[in-house]
Design an enzyme around this catalytic site. Structure first.
Site, PDB file in Angstrom:
ATOM      1  N   LEU A 196      71.789  40.409  26.071  1.00  0.00           N
ATOM      2  CA  LEU A 196      72.818  41.450  26.150  1.00  0.00           C
ATOM      3  C   LEU A 196      72.282  42.750  26.735  1.00  0.00           C
ATOM      4  CD1 LEU A 196      74.857  41.156  22.815  1.00  0.00           C
ATOM      5  CD2 LEU A 196      75.622  40.621  25.124  1.00  0.00           C
ATOM      6  N   ASP A 236      60.394  43.325  28.738  1.00  0.00           N
ATOM      7  CA  ASP A 236      61.069  44.526  28.243  1.00  0.00           C
ATOM      8  C   ASP A 236      60.147  45.738  28.239  1.00  0.00           C
ATOM      9  OD1 ASP A 236      63.809  44.044  27.760  1.00  0.00           O
ATOM     10  OD2 ASP A 236      63.330  42.856  25.994  1.00  0.00           O
ATOM     11  N   GLU A 270      62.369  47.178  18.823  1.00  0.00           N
ATOM     12  CA  GLU A 270      63.327  46.140  19.211  1.00  0.00           C
ATOM     13  C   GLU A 270      62.887  44.783  18.673  1.00  0.00           C
ATOM     14  OE1 GLU A 270      64.927  43.764  23.173  1.00  0.00           O
ATOM     15  OE2 GLU A 270      63.639  45.522  23.428  1.00  0.00           O
ATOM     16  N   MET A 300      66.573  31.444  13.191  1.00  0.00           N
ATOM     17  CA  MET A 300      65.605  31.155  12.139  1.00  0.00           C
ATOM     18  C   MET A 300      64.295  31.912  12.365  1.00  0.00           C
ATOM     19  SD  MET A 300      64.132  27.421  11.009  1.00  0.00           S
ATOM     20  CE  MET A 300      65.792  26.804  10.747  1.00  0.00           C
ATOM     21  N   LYS A 330      88.287  40.960  22.298  1.00  0.00           N
ATOM     22  CA  LYS A 330      88.154  40.303  21.006  1.00  0.00           C
ATOM     23  C   LYS A 330      86.994  40.913  20.214  1.00  0.00           C
ATOM     24  CE  LYS A 330      91.489  37.315  21.275  1.00  0.00           C
ATOM     25  NZ  LYS A 330      92.616  37.378  20.311  1.00  0.00           N
ATOM     26  N   ASP A 350      79.693  47.153  31.507  1.00  0.00           N
ATOM     27  CA  ASP A 350      78.888  46.743  32.655  1.00  0.00           C
ATOM     28  C   ASP A 350      78.886  47.849  33.705  1.00  0.00           C
ATOM     29  OD1 ASP A 350      78.545  44.349  31.402  1.00  0.00           O
ATOM     30  OD2 ASP A 350      79.855  43.194  32.725  1.00  0.00           O
ATOM     31  N   CYS A 407      48.562  40.173  44.713  1.00  0.00           N
ATOM     32  CA  CYS A 407      47.762  39.182  43.990  1.00  0.00           C
ATOM     33  C   CYS A 407      47.608  37.914  44.831  1.00  0.00           C
ATOM     34  CB  CYS A 407      48.392  38.897  42.627  1.00  0.00           C
ATOM     35  SG  CYS A 407      47.280  38.075  41.464  1.00  0.00           S
ATOM     36  N   GLY A 460      49.608  36.888  46.887  1.00  0.00           N
ATOM     37  CA  GLY A 460      50.075  37.289  48.215  1.00  0.00           C
ATOM     38  C   GLY A 460      48.956  37.836  49.079  1.00  0.00           C
ATOM     39  N   HIS A 468      48.512  44.431  40.878  1.00  0.00           N
ATOM     40  CA  HIS A 468      49.975  44.420  40.754  1.00  0.00           C
ATOM     41  C   HIS A 468      50.499  45.858  40.720  1.00  0.00           C
ATOM     42  CE1 HIS A 468      50.726  40.092  39.903  1.00  0.00           C
ATOM     43  NE2 HIS A 468      49.457  40.131  39.515  1.00  0.00           N
ATOM     44  N   GLU A 479      53.368  46.957  41.223  1.00  0.00           N
ATOM     45  CA  GLU A 479      54.736  47.066  40.694  1.00  0.00           C
ATOM     46  C   GLU A 479      54.782  47.555  39.255  1.00  0.00           C
ATOM     47  OE1 GLU A 479      53.666  42.596  40.100  1.00  0.00           O
ATOM     48  OE2 GLU A 479      53.159  44.244  41.457  1.00  0.00           O
TER      49      GLU A 479
END
Length: 542
Positions: free
Chosen positions: A16, A72, A140, A148, A187, A240, A379, A381, A515, A517
């Site tokens: 979500l 995350d 979080e 479970m 709903k 959204d 990497c 790449g 990396h 990024e």
């Protein structure tokens, strides 16, 4: 310093956007002058996501101190200034591993080890340690209420909230409020049942964030408030949007941050979201667009390259251009040929593991080199670009990496047997070492050669970038490759490992073993990605 906790849970369905919602609220609180950190508690039994398939789990985000974590944490670093560490993410597997190791050492003095109190106590300890030194800790919990696997974590945060008191802990619950087109109405029943399940285990949400494809009308918010016992002003509509960077403003407009500061009795100024407004302005007002082909192995799930995707978008913001990413399976390059790479403004080959599709990546690097298409290798790449150059320019026929061909006559890329970690300590590895947790990980110092394109792009001769790899350039071939024209423009701190390569006779061809990024954010961007996108746009216009 007294730390306040905001525990974030999810219900109804997974995916979500708990991480984005939590990070957005954290960004607003940070903009109010508070020192904020974030933790992700993952219920799965894996010790960490390092050996999990990117197709199942998405990318593995690497922290500066070398932790392999949930994606995350990438969202967290992109939304707030705090850098994540090993303390900011742990799993059920890690908890059980450590508790059982202590039991084997006799630290529990013969006690029967149980979920309560031993597992829950260890969860609480880790949360407290990870939150130490911050005004606010957003915590979080992965998964959804009712799973479970989540039960020990939910019980632990229930206990911790009780122990620290209501003035230092609150709960934010994210749920789905679906719109049924056939009925023409929203709903609320799934949300009601989700909160009921949460309340049944002793957790009472203070903020309810309702995800929907549209804004939730006030009448429906009032209904949700009535049946969940959450104040109506704390029933937040999170519809959204076309950009995740709009979420902070969306939450602020509904007073979500005000609910938090009032609950905790904090006297802080209003949030200044000027930086985020600038991000949104550039996103909404591009002067052009580029199409970048991302040639990889896990293209069926874009989240496998989440940080790369975001870094390209950030670079687009800095250049005021829209970056369109075209995902190309490297196996398709092998089967269909390099013709499928035509009409791209630039090419990026990201990191990856395993032999499948590697020849397609090598063909991609060759196409970019020969056709003067801007190329960024990350990497693996970088390794395929070097292999391609060795084969087709340096004359080393059948050159390869020992990762893919242990019998290659020219192992231009091989396993790293020893290296320095992020703290400068020597690490060792061989072919028999475990796969998990044995790579060169975390932020490493890199020296750039003055006068090279890489040095010009970064504007510095020393940089720090994060790593996640086992294989490196074989130093025995460096001299031969240099004579053939390959430029080794970046080396590790002890000059023993190749970090960056580039090609001089090319508009833009840079590849790094690291990396980059992981260091890109929407507010600051990253110099390597910014230069790459700028070159793509410039060549498109020429």
């Amino acid at each position: 310093m007294t730390t306040r906790y905001i525990f974030v849970t999810g219900g109804v369905v997974s995916s979500l956007g708990k991480g984005i919602a939590a990070a957005s609220l954290a960004a607003i609180l940070e903009a109010r002058g508070l020192k904020v950190t974030m933790l992700k508690l993952d219920p799965y039994i894996n010790v960490d996501p390092g050996t999990m398939s990117p197709i199942q789990h998405g990318e593995v985000f690497v922290t500066e101190d070398g932790a392999e974590t949930d994606l995350d944490l990438g969202h967290y670093e992109r939304f707030i200034r705090t850098k994540m560490t090993k303390r900011n993410n742990f799993t059920s597997g890690r908890i059980y591993q450590d508790v059982l190791a202590r039991e084997r050492k006799g630290e529990f003095l013969g006690a029967t080890i149980q979920v309560i109190p031993h597992i829950t106590n260890d969860i609480k300890r880790r949360v407290i340690e990870g939150a130490e030194g911050y005004d606010i800790a957003m915590v979080e919990i992965g998964g959804t209420v009712g799973d479970m696997e989540s039960q020990p974590f939910l019980e632990a945060i229930r206990q911790l909230a009780l122990e620290v008191g209501r003035d230092r802990a609150m709960f934010m619950h994210l749920t789905l409020v679906p719109y049924l087109a056939a009925a023409g109405e929203i709903k609320t029943k799934p949300t009601q049942h989700s909160v009921k399940d949460l309340r049944s285990i002793g957790i009472f949400p203070d903020i309810l964030v309702c995800r929907s494809d549209r804004a939730i009308p006030n009448a429906e918010r009032a209904k949700i408030s009535l049946f969940t016992n959450v104040e109506e002003k704390a029933v937040v509509s999170m519809r959204d949007v076309d950009s995740i960077y709009k979420i902070p403003a969306l939450l602020k407009a509904q007073g979500t941050d005000e609910i938090v500061v009032k609950r905790f009795g904090l006297d802080v100024p209003e949030a200044d979201l000027t930086e985020w407004e600038e991000v949104l302005y550039h996103e909404a007002n591009p002067i052009g667009e580029v199409t970048i082909g991302m040639v990889g192995k896990y293209t069926e799930l874009p989240d496998a390259y989440k940080s790369v995707n975001e870094a390209l978008k950030h670079a687009g913001l800095k250049n005021q251009v829209t970056v369109n990413i075209k995902y190309i399976d490297s196996q398709d390059v092998e089967v269909k040929g390099v013709e499928i790479l035509a009409n791209l403004d630039a090419i990026l080959v990201p990191g990856g593991f395993g032999e499948r599709g590697v020849e397609g990546k090598i063909l991609t690097a060759q196409y970019a080199r020969e056709n003067k298409v801007p190329y960024l290798g990350i990497c693996l790449g970088m390794q395929v670009a070097l292999i391609e150059f060795a084969r087709n320019v340096a004359g080393l026929t059948d050159a390869h990496s020992t990762e893919f061909n242990s019998e290659t006559p020219h192992p231009v890329v091989g396993l790293i047997s020893e290296w320095l970690d992020e703290e400068g300590q020597v690490e060792y590895r061989n072919e028999q070492s475990d796969l998990g947790g044995t790579m060169r990980l975390g932020s490493q110092l890199c020296h750039l050669v003055k006068g090279t394109k890489a040095c010009d792009v970064y504007g510095s001769e020393t940089i720090n970038e994060r790593h996640r790899h086992r294989f490196e350039v074989n130093n025995n071939y460096r001299e031969q490759l240099s004579k053939a024209g390959l430029i080794f423009s970046g080396l590790s701190s002890d000059k023993s490992l190749v970090e960056v390569i580039e090609i001089a006779d090319h508009p833009w061809f840079i590849a790094g073993q690291f990396h980059p990024e992981f260091n890109s954010t929407p507010r600051d961007g990253h110099p390597l990605f910014e230069s790459f996108v700028a070159a793509s746009f410039k060549l498109q216009k020429s």
